[in-house]
Design an enzyme around this catalytic site. Structure first.
Site, PDB file in Angstrom:
ATOM      1  N   LYS A  77       0.448   2.940  -7.449  1.00 26.39           N
ATOM      2  CA  LYS A  77       1.134   2.447  -8.605  1.00 26.39           C
ATOM      3  C   LYS A  77       0.202   2.459  -9.792  1.00 26.39           C
ATOM      4  CE  LYS A  77       1.036  -1.740  -6.905  1.00 26.39           C
ATOM      5  NZ  LYS A  77       0.531  -1.432  -5.560  1.00 26.39           N
ATOM      6  N   THR A  78      -1.041   2.394 -10.130  1.00 27.44           N
ATOM      7  CA  THR A  78      -1.951   2.906 -11.018  1.00 27.44           C
ATOM      8  C   THR A  78      -1.860   4.233 -11.358  1.00 27.44           C
ATOM      9  OG1 THR A  78      -3.252   0.919 -10.347  1.00 27.44           O
ATOM     10  CG2 THR A  78      -4.249   2.469 -12.098  1.00 27.44           C
TER      11      THR A  78
ATOM     12  N   ASP B 167      -1.250  -4.560 -14.556  1.00 33.18           N
ATOM     13  CA  ASP B 167      -1.221  -4.672 -13.180  1.00 33.18           C
ATOM     14  C   ASP B 167      -1.047  -5.827 -12.808  1.00 33.18           C
ATOM     15  OD1 ASP B 167      -1.626  -3.623 -10.623  1.00 33.18           O
ATOM     16  OD2 ASP B 167      -3.687  -3.771 -10.576  1.00 33.18           O
TER      17      ASP B 167
ATOM     18  N   ARG C 203      -5.294   4.949  -0.652  1.00 34.00           N
ATOM     19  CA  ARG C 203      -6.535   4.246  -1.038  1.00 34.00           C
ATOM     20  C   ARG C 203      -7.470   3.902   0.266  1.00 34.00           C
ATOM     21  NH1 ARG C 203      -5.826  -0.437  -3.868  1.00 34.00           N
ATOM     22  NH2 ARG C 203      -6.037   0.449  -5.737  1.00 34.00           N
TER      23      ARG C 203
ATOM     24  N   THR D  92       2.559  -6.320  -6.637  1.00 32.03           N
ATOM     25  CA  THR D  92       2.617  -6.498  -5.173  1.00 32.03           C
ATOM     26  C   THR D  92       3.832  -7.430  -4.825  1.00 32.03           C
ATOM     27  OG1 THR D  92       0.808  -8.028  -5.471  1.00 32.03           O
ATOM     28  CG2 THR D  92       0.299  -5.730  -4.657  1.00 32.03           C
TER      29      THR D  92
HETATM   30  P1  ADP Z   1      -2.157   0.876  -6.832  1.00 30.46           P
HETATM   31  O1  ADP Z   1      -2.310   0.844  -8.334  1.00 30.46           O
HETATM   32  O2  ADP Z   1      -1.059   0.893  -5.919  1.00 30.46           O
HETATM   33  O3  ADP Z   1      -3.035  -0.213  -5.840  1.00 30.46           O
HETATM   34  P2  ADP Z   1      -3.764   3.370  -6.834  1.00 30.46           P
HETATM   35  O4  ADP Z   1      -2.889   4.241  -7.803  1.00 30.46           O
HETATM   36  O5  ADP Z   1      -4.810   2.708  -7.432  1.00 30.46           O
HETATM   37  O6  ADP Z   1      -3.093   2.287  -6.028  1.00 30.46           O
HETATM   38  O7  ADP Z   1      -4.235   4.323  -5.647  1.00 30.46           O
HETATM   39  C1  ADP Z   1      -5.321   4.231  -5.187  1.00 30.46           C
HETATM   40  C2  ADP Z   1      -5.952   5.566  -4.782  1.00 30.46           C
HETATM   41  O8  ADP Z   1      -5.039   6.376  -3.900  1.00 30.46           O
HETATM   42  C3  ADP Z   1      -5.748   6.382  -6.016  1.00 30.46           C
HETATM   43  O9  ADP Z   1      -7.316   6.484  -6.760  1.00 30.46           O
HETATM   44  C4  ADP Z   1      -5.712   7.801  -5.505  1.00 30.46           C
HETATM   45  O10 ADP Z   1      -6.926   8.711  -5.130  1.00 30.46           O
HETATM   46  C5  ADP Z   1      -5.099   7.430  -4.140  1.00 30.46           C
HETATM   47  N1  ADP Z   1      -3.642   7.923  -4.268  1.00 30.46           N
HETATM   48  C6  ADP Z   1      -2.675   7.065  -4.332  1.00 30.46           C
HETATM   49  N2  ADP Z   1      -1.238   7.333  -4.355  1.00 30.46           N
HETATM   50  C7  ADP Z   1      -1.377   8.925  -4.217  1.00 30.46           C
HETATM   51  C8  ADP Z   1      -0.752   9.934  -4.126  1.00 30.46           C
HETATM   52  N3  ADP Z   1       0.544   9.966  -4.060  1.00 30.46           N
HETATM   53  N4  ADP Z   1      -1.290  11.046  -3.992  1.00 30.46           N
HETATM   54  C9  ADP Z   1      -2.605  11.291  -3.841  1.00 30.46           C
HETATM   55  N5  ADP Z   1      -3.333  10.280  -4.056  1.00 30.46           N
HETATM   56  C10 ADP Z   1      -2.949   9.197  -3.978  1.00 30.46           C
END
Ligand code: ADP
Length: 371
Positions: free
Chosen positions: A80-81, A125, A233, A174
């Protein structure tokens, strides 16, 4: 799609670090940001959300106006981030980051909003945890690009409307079900992030291994992908632990044997369950006879916060068909008893849910009550 900047301009408001992950340590944050994809093209998986978002962005670009506000929902670590930063990067605008819990007073939010440049992206977030007065201020900002600044106190207080620059809010949550109706209605695009398939996680791992300079064989990559709980992640985290093992105990190459030995050492089982997942299941099966039991009780039994059990452990346990959320509480499925190596209770009815089972009919993760 062209990305005007290699990386979006990112600024953090308040304790925006929480945007990365509430549990993330320093090393994790640094590596995560190095491994983040920077364009939609680089973003692996989530075909539906990616395609829809690409259209939203292209439409906005053609109209020369900021795109609609975007809400991304799904368990932690699914990207998401990363998508919020990609939106900024694809539009060539700055991304300002904060999180719901960091916005305690509406004045904090008013200050952030009035500091946004034209077309900026504001990423919030855990938006479901924003304080109510700040949320109300957000309604007007999202709709009319205006905030009311209250001057004075008591009966003499007056609200002075203040114009702000048009911006795009990207909210991540979430727990989409905890968002109030008026807030949810103000998002023009809602993307529901799904767990990743093993083949997609292998692509994530191969990309990360190349960026980190780790030699990763196809079997090694498949082994880590299969134990990553459908979450990039976690895949990246496991890759780093396996790399340590490969460097210290082997020749640095991550092969199948190295991956298996390292993951066994770090207590990651063949379904990808870690110690917390297993203690939740153990408590459910052993202490509560398979349930039903309320999530709050279950969380106390494993010494965790209920929201960690609900948001971090349960989505995958449900998806793996090990746990079911029923209106009466959490229930372990037959697969959970078998996975933990416990004999099924004699005479007791056990839910025979297989992998892929989700919520039981008539139940919803957001409307459950605690036993
Ligand atoms: P969320 O915000 O949903 O908790 P993040 O965007 O922080 O997740 O993702 C966590 C890590 O996972 C990122 O640093 C990245 O390295 C990896 N990641 C997440 N989604 C992808 C994707 N679609 N392709 C490649 N790497 C990804």
């Amino acid at each position: 799609m062209s990305a005007p900047f290699d990386r979006p301009l990112v600024a953090e408001f308040g304790s925006g670090d929480a945007a990365v992950s509430p549990q993330a340590g320093d090393e994790e944050r640094v590596v995560e940001s190095a491994l983040r994809p920077h364009s939609l093209e680089d973003f692996i998986g989530q075909p539906k959300v990616s395609r829809q978002l690409a259209l939203v962005l292209e439409g906005a670009r053609r109209r020369g106006r900021p795109p609609d506000h975007v809400l991304l929902s799904g368990p932690p670590g699914l990207g998401k981030t990363s998508l919020a930063l990609i939106i900024g990067s694809e539009l060539g605008t700055a991304v300002k980051i904060t999180s719901g819990p960091a916005i305690e007073r509406s004045g904090d939010l008013a200050a952030m909003l009035s500091n946004l440049g034209a077309g900026d992206v504001l990423f919030i977030d855990e938006i479901h945890r924003i304080a109510r007065p700040a949320e109300e201020l957000l309604y007007m900002a999202m709709e009319d690009f205006r905030v009311d600044v209250v001057v004075g106190k008591g009966p003499g207080a007056t609200a002075i409307p203040l114009e702000i620059n048009p911006f795009t809010l990207v909210g991540a949550t979430t727990r989409a079900g905890l968002l109030t109706g008026p807030l949810r209605d103000r998002f023009g695009f809602v993307g529901q992030m799904e767990f990743y398939e093993p083949a997609e996680l292998q692509q994530v791992l191969d990309r990360s291994a190349a960026l980190l300079g780790v030699e990763l064989t196809e079997e090694g990559s498949a082994e880590i992908a299969g134990r990553s709980r459908g979450t990039p992640r976690i895949a990246n985290r496991l890759l780093r632990r396996v790399r340590d093992y490969a460097e210290v105990k082997a020749d640095g190459r991550v092969t199948l044997a190295v991956a298996q030995a390292a993951l066994a050492l770090y207590d990651v089982d063949d379904l990808g369950l870690d110690r917390l997942d297993r203690s939740v299941l153990e408590a459910l099966v052993v202490r509560f006879g398979g349930g039903p039991v309320g999530v709050a009780t279950l969380a106390v039994a494993v010494g965790e916060e209920p929201h960690t059990v609900e948001e971090v452990c349960e989505p995958f346990l449900v998806r793996a068909g090990l746990l079911a959320r029923t209106p009466r509480g959490r229930v372990a499925t037959e697969a959970a008893w078998l996975h933990l190596g416990h004999p099924l209770p004699r005479g007791g009815a056990v839910l025979g849910a297989g992998p892929g089972t989700s919520e039981l009919p008539g139940s919803s993760s957001e409307t459950l009550f605690d036993a």
